[in-house]
Design an enzyme around this catalytic site. Structure first.
Site, PDB file in Angstrom:
ATOM      1  N   CYS A 122       8.523   6.545  48.146  1.00 51.31           N
ATOM      2  CA  CYS A 122       9.484   7.268  47.316  1.00 51.31           C
ATOM      3  C   CYS A 122      10.858   6.613  47.394  1.00 51.31           C
ATOM      4  O   CYS A 122      11.137   5.811  48.281  1.00 51.31           O
ATOM      5  CB  CYS A 122       9.633   8.720  47.780  1.00 51.31           C
ATOM      6  SG  CYS A 122       8.100   9.669  47.830  1.00 51.31           S
TER       7      CYS A 122
ATOM      8  N   ASP B  15      46.216 -16.284  36.120  1.00 53.17           N
ATOM      9  CA  ASP B  15      46.025 -15.646  34.827  1.00 53.17           C
ATOM     10  C   ASP B  15      47.312 -14.938  34.400  1.00 53.17           C
ATOM     11  O   ASP B  15      47.837 -14.073  35.114  1.00 53.17           O
ATOM     12  CB  ASP B  15      44.871 -14.640  34.913  1.00 53.17           C
ATOM     13  CG  ASP B  15      44.504 -14.075  33.565  1.00 53.17           C
ATOM     14  OD1 ASP B  15      43.624 -14.648  32.908  1.00 53.17           O
ATOM     15  OD2 ASP B  15      45.119 -13.065  33.162  1.00 53.17           O
TER      16      ASP B  15
END
Length: 494
Positions: A38, A446
């Protein structure tokens, strides 16, 4: 070596007792007394600690003789986020296996991509994941088969070969062993009518999931002919191993609550590409991310905290094709996003292969690396130096000097990129973040990042954002992203 590998039994059992959904896909619980395995959050009664073992993959549980729980469907979970964080051999191999590489090239092909001998790779994966490459590929085929059985009207013989099985007998035996049901019985359980000619999947993602902001990013950067977007949805063409295809995604915010699902409708020329298509779209969604771990770490930062609290579950958009991402990155060097979209659209119209689709606006595949490697740089709609850089990159991708399939080591890929003319650190790192799924990339040069940080004030400490700097970067860029329209009406009307 035990099948539990490196898992901590006490920690795993605590997660099972609390039904903690954050661990779904990270490990699996096998119960000796029932013979089933499970997910940790299974709602069934918690088994006694002496009756369970823990496995790092579903394939490991299969190899130990357990079948999948019919209640919690443990194979329908996101993958382990540790694979992307560590970027180790096991994680790289799992991504290639999920893409169907073993079915196409065998274990030898997988080992060659990773850079190991087949025998050494088999030992390593058994040690780390509890199963050898063939067992891992078998588990992937079984899941693909279940999806096709439950979502299409394909004859079961066609499902068997579409999922990658070598014979119908192997298909039947595997599904009975893993799901304790025949293919016919699985088909009888499905709910809802399948869509003719389409494969509809619910792709699992951990929550929270900032689906609308992911849509905003994709819509802002879309390339005409290859991608389209609208209120609440995004679609694109797919260049797959056996043919072309399209995918249409319904993207909405999902609140925290364990595992959520993104609905994806695929239309494929060849259903053998089902597994590859779903895996590549999962990369695009950053489906294996653990958003709670990311958010808890970044929320404590005095500069980023307000952004993280405003947009929980923000993802780093991935890719469906690493070569395409790298080429688009070069196209976008030193130009606006709008300019890059225009240039990319012209290149697609000139060099992309035309395809027929059912989605208005999707008309072409993005040109492959071999096609662009043969283009005269002077004919490209960009400065001559950038054109030469693009063609040089395409040539390196086409001849295998640079591989962006998430198989090679990230550092090796970065070094190979930087050796190419016209490829600098910003480009190499952006490709690592988007194409290779690197969670810890920061782009200090950037200009947009610098502007956002200046507006936020304070004294940012990117080193303190490790190992999630890619997500920090997305939170900064997110402040600049325009919104897409809100969906209205029914899904059919949108």
């Amino acid at each position: 070596m035990t099948p539990t590998g490196h898992l901590d039994t006490d920690a795993c059992y605590r997660a099972v007792r609390s039904r903690d959904r954050r661990f779904d896909g990270v490990f699996y619980t096998a119960v000796r007394t029932t013979g089933i395995y499970c997910r940790p959050s299974c709602p069934a009664r918690t088994p006694a600690v002496g009756n369970v073992t823990f496995h790092p993959t579903a394939a490991s549980a299969h190899a130990a003789g357990y079948r999948a729980c019919k209640r919690c469907l443990p194979d329908a979970t996101p993958g382990s986020p540790e694979w992307d964080v560590a970027a180790d051999v096991a994680g790289r191999a799992m991504r290639l296996i999920a893409d169907g590489l073993v079915d196409r090239e065998g274990v030898e092909g997988l080992a060659r991509r990773i850079g190991y001998t087949p025998r050494h790779l088999g030992r390593l994966l058994t040690q780390e994941l509890g199963a050898a490459p063939l067992a891992l590929a078998r588990a992937r085929r079984a899941q693909s088969a279940r999806v096709l059985i439950e979502t299409t009207d394909l004859p079961l013989t066609d499902v068997a070969f579409a999922a990658g099985f070598a014979s119908v007998r192997q298909f039947n035996e595997t599904l009975r062993e893993i799901y304790a049901a025949s293919p016919s019985e699985l088909r009888g359980r499905r709910t809802g009518a399948p869509s003719a000619g389409a494969v509809t999947m619910r792709l699992p993602v951990r929550t929270p999931f900032a689906g609308r902001r992911l849509l905003d990013f994709l819509a802002f950067h879309l390339v005409p002919g290859v991608e389209v977007a609208g209120p609440g949805w995004y679609a694109r063409t797919l260049d797959l191993p056996h043919g072309a295809g399209t995918v249409r995604l319904e993207l909405a915010d999902l609140a925290e609550g364990g595992t959520g699902f993104v609905t994806a409708e695929f239309r494929l020329d060849d259903l053998r590409d089902t597994a590859a298509a779903s895996e590549r779209v999962r990369r695009l969604l950053d489906a294996d991310c653990d958003p709670r771990a990311v958010d808890e770490h970044l929320r404590a930062d005095p500069v980023l905290g307000v952004l993280v609290r405003a947009t929980p579950g923000l993802r780093v958009p991935g890719q469906v094709d690493g070569d395409e991402t790298a080429i688009r990155t070069v196209i976008g060097q030193q130009v606006s996003v709008t300019g890059a979209r225009t240039v990319a659209g012209r290149i697609v119209a000139e060099h992309g292969r035309a395809v027929a689709t059912t989605v208005p606006g999707l008309t072409r595949l993005f040109p492959d690396a071999a096609t662009l490697a043969a283009v005269d740089p002077a004919t490209l709609p960009m400065p001559r130096a950038r054109g030469r850089a693009l063609v040089g990159l395409a040539a390196a991708l086409a001849d295998g000097r640079v591989l962006l399939d998430r198989g090679p080591d990230r550092d090796d890929v970065r070094r190979a990129l930087l050796e190419l003319p016209g490829i600098g650190p910003w480009t190499a790192d952006y490709v690592a973040m988007r194409a290779l799924g690197h969670p810890d990339v920061f782009l200090p040069t950037d200009l947009a990042v610098r502007r956002v940080l200046a507006d936020l004030g304070g004294d940012p400490d990117p080193a303190g954002w490790r190992p999630w700097r890619s997500y920090a970067l997305m939170h900064l860029w997110n402040t600049l992203m325009p919104d897409t329209p809100e969906p209205t009406g029914s899904p059919e009307e949108n």
